[in-house]
Design a protein around this motif. Structure first.
Motif, PDB file in Angstrom:
ATOM      1  N   LYS A  39       2.447  11.968  -9.745  1.00 52.98           N
ATOM      2  CA  LYS A  39       1.413  13.010  -9.851  1.00 52.98           C
ATOM      3  C   LYS A  39       1.576  14.142  -8.845  1.00 52.98           C
ATOM      4  O   LYS A  39       0.882  15.147  -8.951  1.00 52.98           O
ATOM      5  N   ARG A  40       2.411  13.917  -7.831  1.00 54.03           N
ATOM      6  CA  ARG A  40       2.559  14.881  -6.723  1.00 54.03           C
ATOM      7  C   ARG A  40       1.219  15.133  -6.048  1.00 54.03           C
ATOM      8  O   ARG A  40       0.958  16.197  -5.514  1.00 54.03           O
ATOM      9  N   ARG A  41       0.370  14.115  -6.101  1.00 53.05           N
ATOM     10  CA  ARG A  41      -0.969  14.180  -5.521  1.00 53.05           C
ATOM     11  C   ARG A  41      -1.387  12.758  -5.160  1.00 53.05           C
ATOM     12  O   ARG A  41      -1.088  11.827  -5.875  1.00 53.05           O
ATOM     13  N   LEU A  42      -2.091  12.608  -4.051  1.00 52.79           N
ATOM     14  CA  LEU A  42      -2.555  11.292  -3.614  1.00 52.79           C
ATOM     15  C   LEU A  42      -4.057  11.198  -3.789  1.00 52.79           C
ATOM     16  O   LEU A  42      -4.784  12.139  -3.477  1.00 52.79           O
ATOM     17  N   SER A  43      -4.518  10.065  -4.263  1.00 49.27           N
ATOM     18  CA  SER A  43      -5.950   9.823  -4.383  1.00 49.27           C
ATOM     19  C   SER A  43      -6.538   9.681  -2.979  1.00 49.27           C
ATOM     20  O   SER A  43      -6.110   8.818  -2.201  1.00 49.27           O
ATOM     21  N   LEU A  44      -7.501  10.522  -2.659  1.00 47.62           N
ATOM     22  CA  LEU A  44      -8.115  10.479  -1.331  1.00 47.62           C
ATOM     23  C   LEU A  44      -8.781   9.130  -1.080  1.00 47.62           C
ATOM     24  O   LEU A  44      -8.660   8.570   0.010  1.00 47.62           O
ATOM     25  N   LEU A  45      -9.437   8.591  -2.091  1.00 49.63           N
ATOM     26  CA  LEU A  45     -10.109   7.301  -1.936  1.00 49.63           C
ATOM     27  C   LEU A  45      -9.098   6.200  -1.618  1.00 49.63           C
ATOM     28  O   LEU A  45      -9.295   5.410  -0.694  1.00 49.63           O
ATOM     29  N   PHE A  46      -7.991   6.172  -2.371  1.00 43.24           N
ATOM     30  CA  PHE A  46      -6.979   5.144  -2.112  1.00 43.24           C
ATOM     31  C   PHE A  46      -6.301   5.386  -0.769  1.00 43.24           C
ATOM     32  O   PHE A  46      -6.013   4.445  -0.032  1.00 43.24           O
ATOM     33  N   TYR A 104       0.842  -1.205   0.000  1.00 40.55           N
ATOM     34  CA  TYR A 104       0.000   0.000   0.000  1.00 40.55           C
ATOM     35  C   TYR A 104       0.872   1.248   0.000  1.00 40.55           C
ATOM     36  O   TYR A 104       0.656   2.184  -0.773  1.00 40.55           O
ATOM     37  N   MET A 105       1.903   1.250   0.844  1.00 40.54           N
ATOM     38  CA  MET A 105       2.818   2.392   0.910  1.00 40.54           C
ATOM     39  C   MET A 105       3.570   2.570  -0.402  1.00 40.54           C
ATOM     40  O   MET A 105       3.790   3.693  -0.855  1.00 40.54           O
ATOM     41  N   GLY A 106       3.967   1.469  -1.013  1.00 43.40           N
ATOM     42  CA  GLY A 106       4.677   1.534  -2.286  1.00 43.40           C
ATOM     43  C   GLY A 106       3.826   2.158  -3.382  1.00 43.40           C
ATOM     44  O   GLY A 106       4.308   2.996  -4.157  1.00 43.40           O
ATOM     45  N   ILE A 107       2.562   1.776  -3.440  1.00 41.85           N
ATOM     46  CA  ILE A 107       1.647   2.350  -4.434  1.00 41.85           C
ATOM     47  C   ILE A 107       1.480   3.846  -4.192  1.00 41.85           C
ATOM     48  O   ILE A 107       1.512   4.652  -5.129  1.00 41.85           O
ATOM     49  N   GLY A 137      -2.327  15.216   2.202  1.00 44.75           N
ATOM     50  CA  GLY A 137      -2.208  13.787   1.931  1.00 44.75           C
ATOM     51  C   GLY A 137      -1.120  13.148   2.780  1.00 44.75           C
ATOM     52  O   GLY A 137      -1.307  12.066   3.343  1.00 44.75           O
ATOM     53  N   ASP A 138       0.031  13.828   2.885  1.00 47.37           N
ATOM     54  CA  ASP A 138       1.122  13.333   3.728  1.00 47.37           C
ATOM     55  C   ASP A 138       0.663  13.237   5.180  1.00 47.37           C
ATOM     56  O   ASP A 138       0.923  12.247   5.862  1.00 47.37           O
ATOM     57  N   SER A 139      -0.025  14.267   5.634  1.00 50.46           N
ATOM     58  CA  SER A 139      -0.497  14.302   7.023  1.00 50.46           C
ATOM     59  C   SER A 139      -1.533  13.223   7.298  1.00 50.46           C
ATOM     60  O   SER A 139      -1.503  12.573   8.352  1.00 50.46           O
ATOM     61  N   LEU A 140      -2.437  13.024   6.362  1.00 51.20           N
ATOM     62  CA  LEU A 140      -3.454  11.983   6.528  1.00 51.20           C
ATOM     63  C   LEU A 140      -2.800  10.603   6.556  1.00 51.20           C
ATOM     64  O   LEU A 140      -3.184   9.737   7.350  1.00 51.20           O
ATOM     65  N   LEU A 141      -1.788  10.410   5.722  1.00 50.52           N
ATOM     66  CA  LEU A 141      -1.066   9.140   5.734  1.00 50.52           C
ATOM     67  C   LEU A 141      -0.343   8.937   7.068  1.00 50.52           C
ATOM     68  O   LEU A 141      -0.338   7.836   7.609  1.00 50.52           O
ATOM     69  N   ILE A 142       0.238   9.985   7.609  1.00 49.40           N
ATOM     70  CA  ILE A 142       0.899   9.884   8.914  1.00 49.40           C
ATOM     71  C   ILE A 142      -0.126   9.532   9.992  1.00 49.40           C
ATOM     72  O   ILE A 142       0.152   8.727  10.883  1.00 49.40           O
TER      73      ILE A 142
END
Length: 160
Positions: free
Chosen positions: A40-47, A29-32, A94-99
């Motif tokens: 893209k310098r952007r993360l899909s919120l859904l993913f 998941y982290m690799g994707i 996105g970085d913060s949400l992942l953290i």
């Protein structure tokens, strides 16, 4: 009969290595997410929100973490969401949400170790890019690959 024996052996292996399997899936998941951030310098919120499934799954992975540690790990992520808000997303949401997801997945101390590793790698990368004069003080770069590298490195070293 032999087929039934093989199924029992496989079930035993899975049961004995639940946490390792959970970690490997989370590393995927982290690799994707890292590839997504680089491209893209952007993360899909859904993913990104699919990470909540890992939080749920980790409760069944045979790992005992006190709920207070998981909540404190989430609080670290909430702090980073606040930083994103205050800095006008200089540090991305996105970085913060992942953290936040990683904090609840790993717990307080593990997320702190992971962040120390990720920020250290990012600092070395930044210094190297500044020396090569490809960057200036206003340049930005994706941070999720450093989070992924710190997670995978910690996982391989047995830290998580």
């Amino acid at each position: 009969m032999f087929e039934m024996f093989r199924i029992e052996i496989m079930a035993g292996l899975i049961k004995d290595n639940q946490w390792m399997l959970c970690q490997v899936m989370f590393a995927g998941y982290m690799g994707i997410l890292a590839v997504m951030d680089i491209r893209k310098r952007r993360l899909s919120l859904l993913f990104l929100l699919c990470g909540v499934l890992f939080i749920i799954i980790q409760a069944f992975c045979g790992r005992e973490i006190p709920p207070l540690s998981l909540a404190a790990g989430g609080a670290v992520g909430m702090f980073f969401l606040l930083v994103s808000r205050i800095t006008g997303e200089a540090f991305g949401y996105g970085d913060s949400l992942l953290i936040l997801i990683m904090g609840v997945f790993l717990g307080f101390w593990k997320i702190l170790y992971l962040l120390m590793g990720a920020f250290s790698m990012a600092a070395v990368f930044s210094a190297a890019m500044l020396v090569k004069t490809r960057f200036n003080r206003k340049s930005s770069f994706p941070f999720v690959p450093f989070l992924a590298a710190a997670y995978i490195g910690g996982m391989l070293l047995g830290g998580y």
